[in-house]
Design an enzyme around this catalytic site. Structure first.
Site, PDB file in Angstrom:
ATOM      1  N   ASP A 258      25.322  49.366 107.506  1.00 53.00           N
ATOM      2  CA  ASP A 258      25.088  50.075 108.762  1.00 53.00           C
ATOM      3  C   ASP A 258      25.057  51.579 108.478  1.00 53.00           C
ATOM      4  O   ASP A 258      26.109  52.211 108.319  1.00 53.00           O
ATOM      5  CB  ASP A 258      26.191  49.761 109.777  1.00 53.00           C
ATOM      6  CG  ASP A 258      26.221  48.293 110.160  1.00 53.00           C
ATOM      7  OD1 ASP A 258      25.147  47.673 110.181  1.00 53.00           O
ATOM      8  OD2 ASP A 258      27.323  47.778 110.413  1.00 53.00           O
TER       9      ASP A 258
ATOM     10  N   GLU B  35      25.509  53.608 113.524  1.00 50.42           N
ATOM     11  CA  GLU B  35      25.807  52.914 114.772  1.00 50.42           C
ATOM     12  C   GLU B  35      26.444  53.955 115.677  1.00 50.42           C
ATOM     13  O   GLU B  35      27.550  54.441 115.391  1.00 50.42           O
ATOM     14  CB  GLU B  35      26.757  51.747 114.539  1.00 50.42           C
ATOM     15  CG  GLU B  35      26.125  50.580 113.797  1.00 50.42           C
ATOM     16  CD  GLU B  35      27.060  49.398 113.707  1.00 50.42           C
ATOM     17  OE1 GLU B  35      26.729  48.342 114.293  1.00 50.42           O
ATOM     18  OE2 GLU B  35      28.119  49.521 113.072  1.00 50.42           O
TER      19      GLU B  35
ATOM     20  N   GLU C  24      25.039  43.624 104.705  1.00 54.22           N
ATOM     21  CA  GLU C  24      24.558  44.564 105.718  1.00 54.22           C
ATOM     22  C   GLU C  24      25.125  45.957 105.461  1.00 54.22           C
ATOM     23  O   GLU C  24      26.322  46.121 105.228  1.00 54.22           O
ATOM     24  CB  GLU C  24      24.985  44.075 107.099  1.00 54.22           C
ATOM     25  CG  GLU C  24      24.676  45.004 108.252  1.00 54.22           C
ATOM     26  CD  GLU C  24      25.201  44.463 109.575  1.00 54.22           C
ATOM     27  OE1 GLU C  24      25.266  45.251 110.544  1.00 54.22           O
ATOM     28  OE2 GLU C  24      25.562  43.268 109.642  1.00 54.22           O
TER      29      GLU C  24
ATOM     30  N   HIS D 246      29.159  46.316 104.695  1.00 51.71           N
ATOM     31  CA  HIS D 246      29.559  44.919 104.918  1.00 51.71           C
ATOM     32  C   HIS D 246      29.124  44.067 103.723  1.00 51.71           C
ATOM     33  O   HIS D 246      28.043  43.458 103.747  1.00 51.71           O
ATOM     34  CB  HIS D 246      28.896  44.350 106.175  1.00 51.71           C
ATOM     35  CG  HIS D 246      29.297  44.964 107.468  1.00 51.71           C
ATOM     36  ND1 HIS D 246      30.393  44.551 108.190  1.00 51.71           N
ATOM     37  CD2 HIS D 246      28.728  45.956 108.199  1.00 51.71           C
ATOM     38  CE1 HIS D 246      30.492  45.251 109.308  1.00 51.71           C
ATOM     39  NE2 HIS D 246      29.491  46.116 109.328  1.00 51.71           N
TER      40      HIS D 246
END
Length: 257
Positions: free
Chosen positions: A110, A113, A108, A124
């Site tokens: 991001d 956020e 993942e 991640h």
């Protein structure tokens, strides 16, 4: 045009998710090594405690139709996974998961956020490739799970710059106005084939270029981007395990991009 998501729907559901598709039968795939990703966002009405997120995950492009018993696919939003290995996915690899005994894991990234008070971008990596249905220890945290759930993040406030991002003209990035967010994915040799080495961030607001904040945390060298060296120094400074390095760091992250 743009996208506006409601936090609570008329039916009582909390939270929402929208996928970007490439036609009706597949999700959009981004190849971002040696590229940049930019978007405009307005978080002025998003208060503390809520998270408006834009992120990429290594889910199956077809939505899982390559697995048995799944004829739904991307058109119906199946195949989701992320680095938190969510166990509330009701349909995994063509089988029901009503008891939430299993999780669905994958790498993942991001990109965003945030709300009007804080923001972060986070890598991640995972030790597995593609969407992986986990059980037991594999779904866990830290060294036990297959994914780096904590990730390596850059949050200006957490990194010691408390007046970089927030509401009003006292902040470098003023969240009461729209923002253009730019994220760059740099490779070791400046080519699409090189390993991912650095994730950079800058902003554009009202025609002004705004570089990301520099770190101001003891034990973390000054810098304003995500690198493997930054990630390891951050983990040591905050006394957390370096699951990011254990899961392959930015090289592994880049293989999914």
């Amino acid at each position: 045009g743009g996208v506006e998501l409601q936090f609570v729907s008329e039916g009582g559901n909390v939270g929402s998710r929208v996928y970007l598709t490439d036609g009706e039968e597949s999700y959009k795939v981004f190849k971002l090594k040696n590229r940049e990703f930019a978007f405009d966002v307005d978080v002025a009405s998003l208060p503390c405690g809520l998270n408006g997120a834009l992120y990429l995950v290594e889910m199956d492009v077809s939505g899982g139709t390559s697995t048995r018993n799944n004829e739904a696919g991307a058109k119906f939003g199946t195949g989701y996974c992320d680095a938190q290995c969510p166990c509330d996915i009701k349909w995994m690899n063509g089988e029901a998961n009503v008891d939430e005994h299993r999780g669905m894991c994958c790498i993942e990234m991001d990109i965003w956020e945030a709300n009007r008070r804080a923001s972060a971008f986070t890598a991640h990596p995972c030790s597995i490739k593609g969407a992986y249905r986990c059980e037991g220890v594999d779904c866990g945290d830290g060294d036990k799970g297959v994914c780096d759930k904590d990730g390596c993040d850059f949050n200006a406030f957490r990194m010691g710059q408390e007046h970089f991002y927030g509401m009003g003209q006292d902040f470098a990035v003023d969240t009461t106005n729209p923002i253009t967010v730019v994220t760059q994915f740099l490779t070791t040799d400046g080519t699409d084939q090189g390993d991912l080495a650095e994730i950079r961030r800058f902003y554009v607001q009202e025609g002004r270029f705004i570089a990301n904040a520099d770190t101001n945390v003891q034990g973390v060298p000054e810098g304003n981007s995500i690198t493997d060296a930054f990630c390891s120094a951050q983990k040591r400074a905050f006394q957390t395990s370096d699951s990011h390095a254990d899961k392959g760091g930015l090289k592994t992250m880049g293989e999914a991009l």
